[in-house]
Write a protein that holds these residues in place. Structure first.
Motif, mmCIF file in Angstrom:
data_model
loop_
_atom_site.group_PDB
_atom_site.id
_atom_site.type_symbol
_atom_site.label_atom_id
_atom_site.label_comp_id
_atom_site.label_asym_id
_atom_site.label_seq_id
_atom_site.Cartn_x
_atom_site.Cartn_y
_atom_site.Cartn_z
ATOM 1 N N ARG A 27 50.921 17.107 99.983
ATOM 2 C CA ARG A 27 52.055 17.656 99.236
ATOM 3 C C ARG A 27 51.794 19.144 99.109
ATOM 4 N N LEU A 28 52.557 19.905 99.869
ATOM 5 C CA LEU A 28 52.329 21.346 99.892
ATOM 6 C C LEU A 28 53.399 22.025 99.037
ATOM 7 N N LEU A 29 52.997 22.466 97.858
ATOM 8 C CA LEU A 29 53.939 23.150 96.961
ATOM 9 C C LEU A 29 53.639 24.644 96.984
ATOM 10 N N SER A 30 54.460 25.407 96.288
ATOM 11 C CA SER A 30 54.297 26.859 96.398
ATOM 12 C C SER A 30 53.029 27.348 95.701
ATOM 13 N N ASN A 31 52.733 26.772 94.538
ATOM 14 C CA ASN A 31 51.564 27.283 93.816
ATOM 15 C C ASN A 31 50.364 26.334 93.824
ATOM 16 N N VAL A 32 50.611 25.111 94.223
ATOM 17 C CA VAL A 32 49.495 24.163 94.292
ATOM 18 C C VAL A 32 49.783 23.126 95.396
ATOM 19 N N SER A 33 48.717 22.693 96.063
ATOM 20 C CA SER A 33 48.881 21.670 97.104
ATOM 21 C C SER A 33 47.887 20.537 96.886
ATOM 22 N N PHE A 34 48.298 19.362 97.328
ATOM 23 C CA PHE A 34 47.421 18.191 97.221
ATOM 24 C C PHE A 34 47.245 17.588 98.611
ATOM 25 N N LEU A 35 46.010 17.438 99.008
ATOM 26 C CA LEU A 35 45.724 16.783 100.296
ATOM 27 C C LEU A 35 44.867 15.555 100.034
ATOM 28 N N GLN A 36 45.323 14.420 100.588
ATOM 29 C CA GLN A 36 44.455 13.256 100.540
ATOM 30 C C GLN A 36 43.608 13.246 101.794
ATOM 31 N N VAL A 37 42.309 13.167 101.626
ATOM 32 C CA VAL A 37 41.401 13.250 102.775
ATOM 33 C C VAL A 37 40.584 11.964 102.877
ATOM 34 N N GLN A 38 40.456 11.479 104.105
ATOM 35 C CA GLN A 38 39.703 10.241 104.329
ATOM 36 C C GLN A 38 38.548 10.503 105.287
ATOM 37 N N ASP A 39 37.372 10.036 104.935
ATOM 38 C CA ASP A 39 36.298 9.966 105.932
ATOM 39 C C ASP A 39 35.890 8.503 106.072
ATOM 40 N N TYR A 40 34.812 8.237 106.790
ATOM 41 C CA TYR A 40 34.479 6.837 107.068
ATOM 42 C C TYR A 40 33.929 6.095 105.854
ATOM 43 N N THR A 41 33.849 6.794 104.743
ATOM 44 C CA THR A 41 33.338 6.119 103.544
ATOM 45 C C THR A 41 34.375 5.997 102.435
ATOM 46 N N GLY A 42 35.551 6.618 102.595
ATOM 47 C CA GLY A 42 36.551 6.507 101.536
ATOM 48 C C GLY A 42 37.608 7.589 101.610
ATOM 49 N N THR A 43 38.412 7.640 100.552
ATOM 50 C CA THR A 43 39.517 8.600 100.489
ATOM 51 C C THR A 43 39.431 9.343 99.163
ATOM 52 N N CYS A 76 37.285 11.110 90.323
ATOM 53 C CA CYS A 76 37.070 12.529 90.577
ATOM 54 C C CYS A 76 37.979 13.023 91.693
ATOM 55 N N GLU A 77 38.096 14.332 91.768
ATOM 56 C CA GLU A 77 38.843 14.949 92.862
ATOM 57 C C GLU A 77 38.093 16.210 93.267
ATOM 58 N N ILE A 78 38.596 16.854 94.303
ATOM 59 C CA ILE A 78 37.905 18.058 94.769
ATOM 60 C C ILE A 78 38.840 19.256 94.660
ATOM 61 N N LEU A 79 38.335 20.302 94.049
ATOM 62 C CA LEU A 79 39.077 21.554 94.011
ATOM 63 C C LEU A 79 38.676 22.333 95.264
ATOM 64 N N GLY A 80 39.639 22.475 96.159
ATOM 65 C CA GLY A 80 39.323 23.052 97.464
ATOM 66 C C GLY A 80 39.143 24.553 97.434
#
Lengths: 428, 428
Positions: A27-43, A76-80
């Motif tokens: 979800r790419l918004l003007s002031n903030v974006s959210f990316l869901q990322v998956q690797d082989y251990t989870g999302t 938890c989440e990650i602040l990129g």
């Protein structure tokens, strides 16, 4: 900076991490974006307080800080901070992988298989399939079965059957194995208890939701049994172990399929004679199974309904199938030779496994083949072994993909196969 | 009386037990007899102070008393009271299974396979094979690889190759898979890390001790690698886990093969460039590998000798094979495009596994295929996926039977296959 795994994020709260994976949603918004990322251990969810240039599906590497967030999945989440696209799509994705449900026609789903498999709900099917393989092997080993691998190229159509695919084998003809039946029986004479997870090929021109031409069969064979009930009991036990494993380790994937993913598997699966079940089906559901068959798909469906309604079980053993419809190696009942010492296991109204006791004495086996009009050609090596003290034995064959199909309520067994093969489909 | 298992005998000292199994050896004397009995959990000596009528190979049921005996294997034996022959041989055994070593010609060993497999030393091979399957799966799962099953029937000869078996598939032609290569690469885009244990078919008319036409390949593929070294490191790690398992759980079977069963596997297997190894072989062993090949069997044998003599390892990675001899999907080296980012793993002088980094960008892949003169026909679905953000990736394929052959020093890989297939052999 070394790669961190998503599953370990929780242990890295407030720390900087390097994550590599695929963008599953954006979800790419003007002031903030959210990316869901998956690797082989989870999302995991990543939050970007600056513009990011990235597409759903991209393979990326990011650096960010893990922060606790109770609202987030996994806590938890990650602040990129930094993002690098390692690999991107050079064409637009032909299907929308960010949608909650794909809702594709089966044909499209399979034509676009390499990409549709990336969808989380499709991934879930094959994560559960992976667990099925794991727990089948584990349960068999707990019960001291030895794993074997038998040949898939055969010199002759064994089991007296049609429906074999024919191969050009150097200057000979050969056939693809329809089951490991004859080999696993031979192996009872070696290890007493054996199991196999192997490819199986059926040249049947089916157009149903539960047949394919290549599948993975979960086979077992065991010696020194007192009757087919010992085989059914072992299968029951193995299934209980498998489903306990699926439930525990696969909970998040089962949950994606709601009620379908629920498991009604008793410690002792009910067992009913086929003839009796036919009566029940007639009386209770007013359906007469045609005389031309032992039981038809509608009959199996109603047997499943009976099990669910009457004994709260998704599984039911039907036993004592008529001699006429069972293969030559099946042990006839001692007191009623028109019936056989065997069973089908019905799971939610569909045949999941077939098993039973086999004939272990040479003379009886030859007599039974004659009675069925089956020639021993090409089976000499198999028959020979019955001259050398084979113990009473039996086993089962179980369709691995059907188990997952029925567990998740998939419309077709093809949805439970990565790259299914049917009469028309040879690719991808 | 319920059946007791031989492995539990020790817990039943001075108790009465019911054992079922096969007579593996018999010494029938006038006043005392000794029968060695095997069930699926082990072997035990039974002593009879009365005459018994039984033959080697019979399937029997006995009642007897367990008694401690320090001289006996397992610390106990059974004093037999009752014996019942459940199944006996109706012809004389064509081979002597009671001999310590079978010492049969390979042809006889394989022609009599159903019975020769019953010999303890032959059983040991397949007990170790069972453990190999177990520990391969376990090691892959510990490293978060997802198990997959890919189709063995293909719509087209992929990998641009010859040596495919052809099948009549309804009204089409199809081919048997030579490897899961293209499918496992597609699956990197789904699960990032995948492995497969599957049947593999090669229509090569070989007549060697290390080739067969059907075998079980242990495959893996992983994403987000930094180079082929990551793949080699993972394979190294997995092998260490497998051999630890074989050593621990398979000790009694390894012991039957003496020195051959010993394991020289370092935590870090030595890695040498192929070109360098060629020089070493020339200088050290005065052998020149012919120009017509990257490396020949004699070269591999000498590379194995070098590893053993110089670094006390039975394993050695040879890397940077020439571009010309590697398949089209192999990543060329960035700084020396005539070489490739890949390896062969040599185990005791024989190629055990092949692996490396693959090309993950669509344009590069197409260009490499063109350069090799390979047509994309039949591989469209595979190629398509590289348009959609495949991460850098690589993997390996490893011959399961060769691993056991080399571990035990078997004369032919066919000895490590239950029912092997070669140009001439399609049965048993």
């Amino acid at each position: 900076m070394d790669r961190s795994l998503i599953k370990d994020a929780k242990q890295n709260i407030d720390k900087s991490v390097n994550i590599m994976g695929r963008v599953m949603n954006a979800r790419l918004l003007s002031n903030v974006s959210f990316l869901q990322v998956q690797d082989y251990t989870g999302t995991i969810q990543t939050v970007w307080e600056k513009p990011v240039e990235v597409k759903v599906g991209d393979a990326i590497e990011i650096i960010g800080t893990v922060r606790a967030d109770e609202r987030a999945k996994g806590g938890c989440e990650i602040l990129g901070q930094e993002i690098k696209v390692l690999s991107t799509s050079i064409e637009e994705l032909p299907i929308d992988l960010a949608k909650k449900d794909l809702n594709l026609q089966l044909t499209t789903l399979l034509d676009q298989r390499a990409l549709s498999l990336r969808h989380p709900k499709v991934q879930a099917i094959f994560k559960l399939y992976d667990l099925l393989l794991k727990y089948y092997g584990q349960a068999m080993r707990v019960n001291s079965f030895t794993e074997i691998k038998t040949p898939k190229i055969l010199g002759a159509c064994s089991e007296g059957g049609a429906n074999f695919f024919k191969i050009k084998y150097f200057d000979q003809s050969a056939y693809l194995a329809q089951s490991p039946q004859l080999y696993k029986q031979i192996m009872v004479g070696v290890f007493e208890r054996v199991f196999e997870i192997g490819s199986t090929f059926r040249a049947e021109p089916h157009f149903t939701t539960r047949h394919v031409n290549e599948y993975i069969s979960l086979d077992a064979e065991m010696g020194f049994i007192n009757g087919f009930e010992d085989v059914a009991t072992m299968l029951n036990k193995v299934l209980v172990e498998i489903f306990a494993g699926l439930k525990e380790e696969g909970a998040q994937f089962l949950a994606m399929y709601g009620e379908a993913g629920e498991i009604l598997l008793p410690e002792k699966i009910p067992m009913v004679k086929l003839a009796e079940m036919k009566k029940i089906i007639k009386e209770k559901y007013d359906y007469a199974i045609p005389d031309t068959t032992d039981i038809d798909p509608e009959g199996e469906r109603l047997a499943g309904r009976f099990a669910r309604e009457e004994v709260n079980s998704d599984f039911i053993f039907l036993t004592h199938y008529p001699w006429s419809g069972r293969p030559f190696y099946t042990m006839p009942c001692a007191d009623s030779p028109e019936e056989t010492c065997g069973f089908d296991l019905i799971y939610r109204g569909v045949e999941l496994a077939t098993g039973g006791q086999r004939i272990h004495e040479y003379d009886k086996l030859i007599a039974n083949m004659k009675k069925k009009g089956i020639k021993p050609d090409g089976m000499e090596h198999y028959l020979e072994v019955f001259k050398f003290a084979m113990p009473p034995h039996g086993g089962w064959g179980m369709g691995s993909e059907r188990l997952i199909q029925q567990l998740l309520g998939l419309g077709s067994v093809k949805e439970a196969i990565l790259f299914p093969r049917d009469v028309k489909r040879l690719c991808p």
